[in-house]
Design an enzyme around this catalytic site. Structure first.
Site, PDB file in Angstrom:
ATOM      1  N   ASP A 268      19.739  77.660 -25.926  1.00 62.58           N
ATOM      2  CA  ASP A 268      21.100  77.973 -25.498  1.00 62.58           C
ATOM      3  C   ASP A 268      21.532  79.241 -26.234  1.00 62.58           C
ATOM      4  O   ASP A 268      20.735  79.865 -26.927  1.00 62.58           O
ATOM      5  CB  ASP A 268      22.043  76.792 -25.765  1.00 62.58           C
ATOM      6  CG  ASP A 268      22.187  76.462 -27.233  1.00 62.58           C
ATOM      7  OD1 ASP A 268      22.651  75.344 -27.539  1.00 62.58           O
ATOM      8  OD2 ASP A 268      21.846  77.303 -28.100  1.00 62.58           O
ATOM      9  N   SER A 269      22.804  79.608 -26.093  1.00 64.98           N
ATOM     10  CA  SER A 269      23.241  80.886 -26.656  1.00 64.98           C
ATOM     11  C   SER A 269      23.098  80.924 -28.170  1.00 64.98           C
ATOM     12  O   SER A 269      22.740  81.959 -28.742  1.00 64.98           O
ATOM     13  CB  SER A 269      24.680  81.172 -26.251  1.00 64.98           C
ATOM     14  OG  SER A 269      25.507  80.089 -26.602  1.00 64.98           O
TER      15      SER A 269
END
Lengths: 136, 285
Positions: free
Chosen positions: A90-91
């Site tokens: 994810d980010s």
């Protein structure tokens, strides 16, 4: 560009049902490609990529860092083809992976180039390019 | 009328543990061209989240816009942001758009009839391999000095992490609303708030009053942020997918000042039912 060895030309249509809305960009870094993923990954888009394939050791080191960051089970396959988003980054993971790579290789990944990386191979190729520049 | 375009749905996927057949059934509810983008996730949890995310998109578009299942065309920009292709289907909203997010136990979707919308879910996860300060330090360049100060002086480790995740989540919502990826310059997007309400943003030091932000608690250590803003802030590739990006002040305020409803919990079974019915009514017509 003139000093590149082992140049491979890859035309990879990722989805036959997707109509490309952009003209494929010929170059070492594809400005049309998805950014280093915080959104879920992109589907089909035509990419023409001239890449100088990185050494297997570099690819392995990148795989190791990615495995560790994403806590992937030992039996899961991580190769040059693996997409960061598909591995579950994810980010937050993405930022940590970039930092991990910078530390391991002693380089700085510019934001713009980091945004063109979507696979382990992309990262390894970019790292070697930067190391080459550094060494020169 | 416009209010109907504002939707906030969330699904708790923790209790959905499908067998291989169960998963295949769920996958079959979606058009073929989405399958590979769901199946390519290595971890089962990621596949589940991707699948539910896609189902949410179809369910929302079908329920809110009334578009028949077979006419729904959802594509992605080159940065990976999903959007509804307008095509020959007209709808009542000036600029309907949506965004999805998934993390941990939750998958959520938000839509707006006029303004851009972005959302992000964070889970208050405690770093295992390093201390909290070491962990947040990794991200220090993504915050303005004001925000960073708020984070590291927040108090206990838990409080520091909490501040960190909430600021992060807001930045992500903004970046996703405009259609960008993990952007450089996150530190230029500075959030101001009073107790995490009245949240506003300064971009490059200038207050942008055309944006609104909300943070709410979903449960089980998960927070969700919603960003609502002017379509002209969208990046080029996403702008091309939008129906309308120019509005006069009065028109724009109609969209900006709409209420921000609470997230509604939908179940996986409900989603299956909505889509299954939508598919069947297409087949019989």
């Amino acid at each position: 560009m003139a000093s590149l060895t082992g140049v491979s030309l890859k035309l990879t249509p990722l989805s036959s049902s997707f109509k490309p809305t952009q003209v494929p960009f010929l170059g070492v870094s594809n400005v049309n490609s998805v950014s280093f993923p915080s959104l879920t990954m992109r589907p089909g888009s035509f990419r023409i990529r001239i890449s100088c394939a990185a050494k297997p050791e570099t690819v392995d080191k990148v795989c190791k860092i990615v495995r560790k960051q994403l806590a992937l089970p030992a039996d899961s396959s991580v190769t040059g083809e693996s997409q960061f988003a598909a591995l579950g980054a994810d980010s937050l993971d993405t930022v940590e992976i970039v930092m991990g790579l910078e530390e391991e290789f002693g380089i700085t990944l510019e934001e713009e180039s980091a945004q063109s990386i979507s696979t382990v191979q992309d990262a390894a190729d970019l790292i070697e390019k930067l190391l080459e520049k550094k060494g020169a | 009328m416009m209010e109907k375009g504002v939707q906030r749905w969330v699904v708790d996927i923790s209790k959905w543990d499908p067998s291989t057949n169960g998963f295949s059934f769920a996958l079959s509810l979606l058009p073929q061209h989405h399958h590979s983008s769901i199946l390519r996730f290595v971890k089962k949890g990621d596949r589940k989240r991707a699948l539910i995310s896609c189902l949410l998109q179809y369910a929302l578009v079908h329920e809110v816009l009334g578009i028949p299942y077979q006419d729904i065309v959802i594509k992605r920009t080159s940065e990976g942001k999903p959007f509804l292709e307008c095509g020959r289907v007209c709808f009542d909203f000036p600029n309907f758009n949506f965004n999805v997010s998934h993390h941990g136990d939750y998958v959520a979707i938000a839509s707006e009839p006029l303004c851009l919308v972005g959302l992000d879910i964070v889970c208050h996860m405690i770093p295992e391999k390093e201390t909290v300060l070491e962990y947040v330090q990794n991200f220090s360049s993504c915050f303005s000095s004001l925000e960073w100060n708020q984070i590291i002086t927040a108090g206990s480790n838990d409080e520091v992490l909490s501040e960190f995740y909430r600021y992060w989540c807001l930045k992500e919502a903004y970046v996703k609303a405009i259609g960008s990826g993990l952007a450089y310059g996150l530190h230029k997007v500075e959030f101001h708030h009073t107790g995490w309400t009245n949240i506003s943003v300064k971009v490059d030091g200038i207050l942008n009053s055309q944006w609104r932000f909300w943070l709410s608690y979903l449960g089980k250590g998960h927070w969700v942020s919603v960003a609502r803003g002017h379509p002209r802030s969208a990046i080029e590739s996403y702008k091309r997918s939008l129906k309308q990006t120019k509005f006069n002040e009065e028109e724009y305020n109609e969209g900006l000042l709409l209420p921000n409803p609470r997230f509604v919990l939908r179940t996986v079974e409900e989603l299956f039912s909505v889509i299954h019915k939508a598919k069947c009514s297409c087949l019989s017509s």
